[in-house]
Design a protein around this motif. Structure first.
Motif, PDB file in Angstrom:
ATOM      1  N   VAL A 249      10.428 -13.618 -12.470  1.00 43.05           N
ATOM      2  CA  VAL A 249       9.070 -14.181 -12.391  1.00 43.05           C
ATOM      3  C   VAL A 249       8.609 -14.197 -10.936  1.00 43.05           C
ATOM      4  N   LEU A 250       9.503 -14.602 -10.038  1.00 40.35           N
ATOM      5  CA  LEU A 250       9.141 -14.646  -8.615  1.00 40.35           C
ATOM      6  C   LEU A 250       8.771 -13.252  -8.108  1.00 40.35           C
ATOM      7  N   LEU A 251       9.639 -12.285  -8.399  1.00 42.27           N
ATOM      8  CA  LEU A 251       9.386 -10.914  -7.931  1.00 42.27           C
ATOM      9  C   LEU A 251       8.084 -10.369  -8.499  1.00 42.27           C
ATOM     10  N   ARG A 252       7.899 -10.537  -9.799  1.00 40.40           N
ATOM     11  CA  ARG A 252       6.707  -9.989 -10.435  1.00 40.40           C
ATOM     12  C   ARG A 252       5.438 -10.710  -9.969  1.00 40.40           C
ATOM     13  N   PHE A 253       5.563 -12.031  -9.757  1.00 38.90           N
ATOM     14  CA  PHE A 253       4.379 -12.750  -9.286  1.00 38.90           C
ATOM     15  C   PHE A 253       3.982 -12.258  -7.896  1.00 38.90           C
ATOM     16  N   MET A 254       4.981 -12.184  -7.004  1.00 39.27           N
ATOM     17  CA  MET A 254       4.660 -11.796  -5.636  1.00 39.27           C
ATOM     18  C   MET A 254       4.079 -10.378  -5.599  1.00 39.27           C
ATOM     19  N   ASP A 255       4.742  -9.484  -6.334  1.00 36.44           N
ATOM     20  CA  ASP A 255       4.294  -8.089  -6.350  1.00 36.44           C
ATOM     21  C   ASP A 255       2.880  -7.969  -6.908  1.00 36.44           C
ATOM     22  N   SER A 256       2.634  -8.666  -8.024  1.00 34.71           N
ATOM     23  CA  SER A 256       1.314  -8.539  -8.655  1.00 34.71           C
ATOM     24  C   SER A 256       0.249  -9.243  -7.817  1.00 34.71           C
ATOM     25  N   PHE A 257       0.650 -10.294  -7.117  1.00 35.14           N
ATOM     26  CA  PHE A 257      -0.318 -11.016  -6.290  1.00 35.14           C
ATOM     27  C   PHE A 257      -0.702 -10.200  -5.058  1.00 35.14           C
ATOM     28  N   MET A 258       0.213  -9.326  -4.643  1.00 38.19           N
ATOM     29  CA  MET A 258      -0.081  -8.506  -3.457  1.00 38.19           C
ATOM     30  C   MET A 258      -0.459  -7.080  -3.848  1.00 38.19           C
ATOM     31  N   ILE A 259      -0.693  -6.833  -5.125  1.00 39.77           N
ATOM     32  CA  ILE A 259      -0.900  -5.458  -5.600  1.00 39.77           C
ATOM     33  C   ILE A 259      -2.076  -4.799  -4.877  1.00 39.77           C
ATOM     34  N   TYR A 260      -1.888  -3.552  -4.512  1.00 41.38           N
ATOM     35  CA  TYR A 260      -2.961  -2.818  -3.839  1.00 41.38           C
ATOM     36  C   TYR A 260      -3.061  -1.389  -4.353  1.00 41.38           C
ATOM     37  N   THR A 261      -1.945  -0.641  -4.203  1.00 38.27           N
ATOM     38  CA  THR A 261      -2.007   0.807  -4.379  1.00 38.27           C
ATOM     39  C   THR A 261      -2.485   1.247  -5.754  1.00 38.27           C
ATOM     40  N   GLU A 262      -1.829   0.703  -6.814  1.00 31.44           N
ATOM     41  CA  GLU A 262      -2.150   1.227  -8.152  1.00 31.44           C
ATOM     42  C   GLU A 262      -3.620   1.018  -8.535  1.00 31.44           C
ATOM     43  N   PRO A 263      -4.149  -0.219  -8.457  1.00 32.75           N
ATOM     44  CA  PRO A 263      -5.576  -0.368  -8.807  1.00 32.75           C
ATOM     45  C   PRO A 263      -6.490   0.392  -7.861  1.00 32.75           C
ATOM     46  N   PHE A 264      -6.069   0.515  -6.582  1.00 33.93           N
ATOM     47  CA  PHE A 264      -6.912   1.254  -5.640  1.00 33.93           C
ATOM     48  C   PHE A 264      -7.016   2.720  -6.045  1.00 33.93           C
ATOM     49  N   VAL A 265      -5.878   3.288  -6.485  1.00 34.74           N
ATOM     50  CA  VAL A 265      -5.891   4.696  -6.882  1.00 34.74           C
ATOM     51  C   VAL A 265      -6.653   4.872  -8.199  1.00 34.74           C
ATOM     52  N   VAL A 266      -6.430   3.964  -9.151  1.00 33.16           N
ATOM     53  CA  VAL A 266      -7.022   4.139 -10.484  1.00 33.16           C
ATOM     54  C   VAL A 266      -8.513   3.794 -10.490  1.00 33.16           C
ATOM     55  N   THR A 267      -8.861   2.611 -10.016  1.00 37.85           N
ATOM     56  CA  THR A 267     -10.258   2.164 -10.153  1.00 37.85           C
ATOM     57  C   THR A 267     -10.983   2.040  -8.814  1.00 37.85           C
TER      58      THR A 267
ATOM     59  N   PRO B 194       6.951   6.301  -7.103  1.00 37.34           N
ATOM     60  CA  PRO B 194       6.143   5.625  -6.076  1.00 37.34           C
ATOM     61  C   PRO B 194       4.822   5.108  -6.649  1.00 37.34           C
ATOM     62  N   TRP B 195       4.334   4.026  -6.064  1.00 30.39           N
ATOM     63  CA  TRP B 195       3.140   3.348  -6.559  1.00 30.39           C
ATOM     64  C   TRP B 195       1.938   4.287  -6.678  1.00 30.39           C
ATOM     65  N   ASN B 196       1.706   5.088  -5.638  1.00 32.73           N
ATOM     66  CA  ASN B 196       0.501   5.933  -5.678  1.00 32.73           C
ATOM     67  C   ASN B 196       0.620   7.027  -6.749  1.00 32.73           C
TER      68      ASN B 196
ATOM     69  N   GLN C  48      -4.416   7.382 -13.723  1.00 35.53           N
ATOM     70  CA  GLN C  48      -5.817   7.746 -13.515  1.00 35.53           C
ATOM     71  C   GLN C  48      -6.158   8.963 -14.381  1.00 35.53           C
ATOM     72  N   ILE C  49      -5.235   9.901 -14.458  1.00 37.73           N
ATOM     73  CA  ILE C  49      -5.468  11.099 -15.272  1.00 37.73           C
ATOM     74  C   ILE C  49      -5.237  10.793 -16.754  1.00 37.73           C
ATOM     75  N   PHE C  50      -4.139  10.081 -17.023  1.00 39.20           N
ATOM     76  CA  PHE C  50      -3.752   9.750 -18.398  1.00 39.20           C
ATOM     77  C   PHE C  50      -4.863   8.979 -19.136  1.00 39.20           C
ATOM     78  N   ALA C  51      -5.579   8.121 -18.396  1.00 40.44           N
ATOM     79  CA  ALA C  51      -6.572   7.263 -19.043  1.00 40.44           C
ATOM     80  C   ALA C  51      -7.983   7.849 -19.030  1.00 40.44           C
ATOM     81  N   ARG C  52      -8.171   9.024 -18.441  1.00 39.96           N
ATOM     82  CA  ARG C  52      -9.524   9.608 -18.396  1.00 39.96           C
ATOM     83  C   ARG C  52      -9.995   9.963 -19.795  1.00 39.96           C
TER      84      ARG C  52
END
Lengths: 93, 294
Positions: B218-236, B117-119, B126-130
């Motif tokens: 490309v379509l799937l990855r573009f849409m997903d990355s354009f709507m990305i929320y959870t991962e960057p929200f949790v990490v940064t 899961p994304w979170n 978040q832990i791995f990169a500390r």
């Protein structure tokens, strides 16, 4: 109306959605009474009336947004432009 | 004999129509209604016309500045991950085994990141990169490279891009692999007889066969990355500062943090329109390519 108070309806947005619903109803009626043959237009893809309506609505939204962002006021000109665009889409796409 | 026309089957579609109405159409209508009004809560709304849209599309205003900044960040992020994940996915697919028990083993390993899961992915990274307790952060700093994703924007960007590459490259690879598997052996035999180089085989046999799946990837990855929320929200959390605040993160800040429902609704509509337009362009290109092939 109390039950839909949370939807915060205004008459302007009501008219907007009624127009879209009317367009969809019109297309459905046309599809039943005058079935069409999908055709290929300038975009090189086969389109039906429904496809052309979608392209028209999406394009019209961007025409209005572009007008707002680049020109500012007097949105009625953007609407005229969108109507011309709609005519072009239904004629050539 | 005339076939009787029975439109009764349309009734079977009604449940779906009702579900879509309640889950998509009614909320969308509400967002449109909100976008032309202002509220201070308690279900009281005040007409604002196109005010929020004007503010949103004017980069000199606070709202417009935030929106365009976040939009450029989104586009940069999508561009970066596509530029890395697509070639990398193709390379991985080309090097995957074509038969034997290793196929199943590779597929399982490749599918693993996609099942997390994304979170959880966000938390792992978040832990791995500390820099203090994370393996990655600690090692990179020990190598003498300054790296701290909570304080340095470049480190934060590297972290979320690498995280996305780790999470999603296998999707591109698996799609490409499916494309590669559809190539009959006769094609390769013919190429060998002709003395074709590896590059010629890739360029003239493998790439054309992967064309369609690549477009889907490309379509799937573009849409997903354009709507990305959870991962960057949790990490940064969108930081440091606003350096990793994407449109979706800003939208949540506006709607839930500041309770500016009107502004957030206008932003949602424009965001939605951009995604819809990109989807349509991809769909058109794919349909055209199919038509040309036939």
């Amino acid at each position: 109306m109390e039950h839909v108070a949370w939807m915060a309806w205004t008459w302007q947005t009501g008219v907007f959605f009624v127009v879209i619903a009317a367009l969809l109803a019109l297309l459905t009626t046309l599809a039943v009474n005058r079935p069409e043959i999908a055709r290929e237009g300038v975009l090189g893809i086969t389109t039906t009336r429904g496809d052309r309506l979608f392209i028209t609505l999406l394009g019209s939204a961007f025409i209005h947004l572009a007008w707002l962002g680049l020109v500012g006021q007097d949105l009625q000109y953007a609407t005229v432009l969108a109507l011309l665009y709609a005519a072009a889409v239904f004629r050539w796409v | 004999m005339d076939k009787p026309i029975n439109q009764g089957a349309w009734l079977l579609v009604l449940p779906v129509l009702l579900i879509v109405a309640f889950s998509a159409i009614v909320p969308l209508m509400t967002v449109v209604n909100y976008s032309v009004q202002d509220t201070f809560g308690n279900n009281q709304f005040f007409w604002n016309g196109i005010g929020w849209y004007q503010e949103l599309l004017d980069p000199t205003t606070d709202l417009g500045g935030r929106f365009f900044d976040a939009l450029w960040r989104n586009l940069l992020f999508s561009f970066l991950i596509l530029a890395i994940e697509v070639p990398l996915g193709i390379a991985v697919a080309l090097s995957m085994p074509r038969d034997g028990w290793r196929v199943a083993a590779t597929l399982v390993v490749m599918a693993l990141p996609l099942l997390i899961p994304w979170n959880v992915v966000g938390t792992i990274w978040q832990i791995f990169a500390r820099e203090d307790i994370g393996l990655l952060g600690w090692v990179v700093n020990r190598l003498g490279i300054p790296y701290n994703y909570t304080a340095d924007p470049l480190s934060a960007w590297v972290t979320i891009v690498v995280m996305d590459v780790w999470h999603w490259t296998s999707l591109v690879a698996l799609l490409c692999y499916a494309g590669l598997r559809s190539i009959p052996d006769a094609f390769y035999q013919a190429a060998r007889i002709d003395g074709a180089s590896q590059w010629a085989i890739f360029r003239n046999i493998q790439l054309p066969k992967m064309h369609r799946v690549l477009l889907i990837a490309v379509l799937l990855r573009f849409m997903d990355s354009f709507m990305i929320y959870t991962e960057p929200f949790v990490v940064t959390g969108g930081g440091p500062g606003n350096s990793t605040t994407f449109v979706s993160i800003d939208l949540v800040k506006l709607a839930l943090g500041q309770f500016d429902l009107g502004k957030a609704a206008a932003l949602s509509i424009v965001y939605n329109l951009i995604i819809l337009a990109v989807c349509w362009v991809f769909y058109t290109v794919m349909t055209r390519m199919d038509a040309q092939r036939n």
